[in-house]
Design an enzyme around this catalytic site. Sequence first.
Site, PDB file in Angstrom:
ATOM      1  N   HIS A 207       2.505  39.762  53.789  1.00 12.60           N
ATOM      2  CA  HIS A 207       2.810  40.010  55.202  1.00 12.60           C
ATOM      3  C   HIS A 207       1.556  40.305  56.022  1.00 12.60           C
ATOM      4  O   HIS A 207       1.621  40.334  57.250  1.00 12.60           O
ATOM      5  CB  HIS A 207       3.848  41.138  55.344  1.00 12.60           C
ATOM      6  CG  HIS A 207       3.339  42.503  55.018  1.00 12.60           C
ATOM      7  ND1 HIS A 207       3.629  43.137  53.827  1.00 12.60           N
ATOM      8  CD2 HIS A 207       2.572  43.378  55.723  1.00 12.60           C
ATOM      9  CE1 HIS A 207       3.069  44.337  53.827  1.00 12.60           C
ATOM     10  NE2 HIS A 207       2.422  44.504  54.952  1.00 12.60           N
ATOM     11  N   ASP A 260       6.340  39.467  48.216  1.00 10.17           N
ATOM     12  CA  ASP A 260       5.334  39.824  49.221  1.00 10.17           C
ATOM     13  C   ASP A 260       3.962  39.954  48.568  1.00 10.17           C
ATOM     14  O   ASP A 260       3.420  41.046  48.416  1.00 10.17           O
ATOM     15  CB  ASP A 260       5.751  41.135  49.892  1.00 10.17           C
ATOM     16  CG  ASP A 260       4.884  41.489  51.081  1.00 10.17           C
ATOM     17  OD1 ASP A 260       4.136  40.612  51.549  1.00 10.17           O
ATOM     18  OD2 ASP A 260       4.949  42.643  51.542  1.00 10.17           O
ATOM     19  N   THR A 364       0.275  48.372  55.470  1.00 13.53           N
ATOM     20  CA  THR A 364      -1.078  47.861  55.255  1.00 13.53           C
ATOM     21  C   THR A 364      -1.388  47.534  53.803  1.00 13.53           C
ATOM     22  O   THR A 364      -2.547  47.360  53.442  1.00 13.53           O
ATOM     23  CB  THR A 364      -2.109  48.877  55.796  1.00 13.53           C
ATOM     24  OG1 THR A 364      -1.727  50.203  55.400  1.00 13.53           O
ATOM     25  CG2 THR A 364      -2.171  48.826  57.312  1.00 13.53           C
TER      26      THR A 364
END
Length: 439
Positions: A207, A260, A364
Site C-alpha cells: 500500500h 499487502d 507506514t
Amino acid sequence: MEPWCGAEVRGQGPQGPRVPGASRSRSRALLLLLLLLLLLLPRRPAGERIRPRRPPRHAHPRPPLTRWRPSTGYLAAGASPGTLSTTVPTGPGVSCGSRGICPSGRLRLPRQAQTNQTTTAPPNSQTMAPLKTVGTLGMMDTTGSVLKTVHSSNLPFCGSSHEPDPTLRDPEAMTRRWPWMVSVQANGSHICAGILIASQWVLTVAHCLSQNHVNYIVRAGSPWINQTAGTSSDVPVHRVIINHGYQPRRYWSWVGRAHDIGLLKLKWGLKYSKYVWPICLPGLDYVVEDSSLCTVTGWGYPRANGIWPQFQSLQEKEVSILNSKKCDHFYHKFSRISSLVRIINPQMICASDNNREEFCYEITGEPLVCSSDGTWYLVGMMSWGPGCKKSEAPPIFLQVSYYRPWIWDRLSGEPLALPAPSRTLLLAFLLLLILLGTL
C-alpha cells in the site's frame, strides 16, 4: 411387440442404431484435452494464494534453519551460535534444493525480556562482486581477494544487531541496533519503512507503492529521514514489484488488506557495515508463541498533528504477540462483520499494543521483528488497523513467512506467472467433461 412406454431398444436411438465406440472415443478425446490443459496450466507463484504445506516434524535430527547469507543475498543453510546451530552443507557455496532453498525447521520464538553528502554513484564493480564463503574463516570476492576474515564461531549471518546495549537510545546507536531499517522515499519525501533482506533488495508493504509517476529512493544506514549521515546511502529504486494478489480492501468496510507486500530492487547493491545489514527471514514452518515479546521499529505516522513526520529519527517499541483467534473474535465484535467471514487469516499476525498514539505506525509499514538466541527475524510488516486512537483494537501485521516462496521467486529472477485456477474449478470442469461424454 413394441417396447413398453416406447422405450428404445438398447444400442439404438431415435435416429437408428448408434455407432459402436463413438461415445467412448469422444470421452477419451475429452479426457486427453483435460490432461493437455492441466499440463499447460501456468505455475502459480508460491505464497500468493495458498498456504504452503507444512513439512513433517522431525524430532531427531532437527532440520537446519534457512537464513540469508549476507555476503551473497541468497538463501543458504548455515551455523549460528546457541541452540539454533546447524550443520553447513558439504563444500563451500553449496546451495540447498533445486533452486537454492534450504529446508527450515520449526522456529519457536521464546519470550524475551525487555551531515555528509550521500553518495549517489554506484560503487566500484569489484566491491559489488558476489561473495562466497571460504571454509569457515572468511569471505572472498570473485577476484580471490580476501575481504574479511572472521572467527569460525562468529560467522557473519543475517539478523545480527551491532549494538548490544539496549539502554543506548541515541540515533547512531539505534542505527547499529536495527541496521536493516531503511527509509522508503517518494519524490524526496519519506512515505514508509523498508527492511533490507539482501544487498539489492528491500521488502515493504504494497500500500506504500501504489502511487503512479513517483521516483522512489531508499535511504539506508541513517537514523534520520530528513538528513543524511556519514554512514548513509541513498540508492534509486530500479524496479517495483507488488504482489499481484494485493487488495486495498478485502471487504466492504475498512477491515483488512490482502497480500499487502512488495519488493524494491535497487539500482546497485548496498555495502554492508555495522549500520547496514540484512535481517533474517523466518522459515516456512515456524511458530511465534502467544505473548512473546517482539519489537516494532520505524519512524511512525507520516503526518501527526499537522507535523510531518511524527518522528525524524528511528524509534522502537516493544509489543506482545496476540492469539489469532482472540484477535479475530475481537474484530468481529468491533466491525460487526458476520462470524462466517474470517477476518484474521493465516497471512496475518496480531500484536497487543496500547497507547499507539505515542508512536503511530499503522499506515507506514513498520516491521515486527523477533529475536531468538541473538538472531533477529522479520516476522511481520504493519498492514492495517482501525486507527491509532482506537488502541484497544490490535494492529494487524502481514505474516512474512507465508510469502517466503514468493520473495525467493522474485529474487531468483523467475518470470511472474499467472495465477492457476483453483482445485474447485478444475474439479467442476472435469465433472462437466464427464457429463458431456455421456451424452
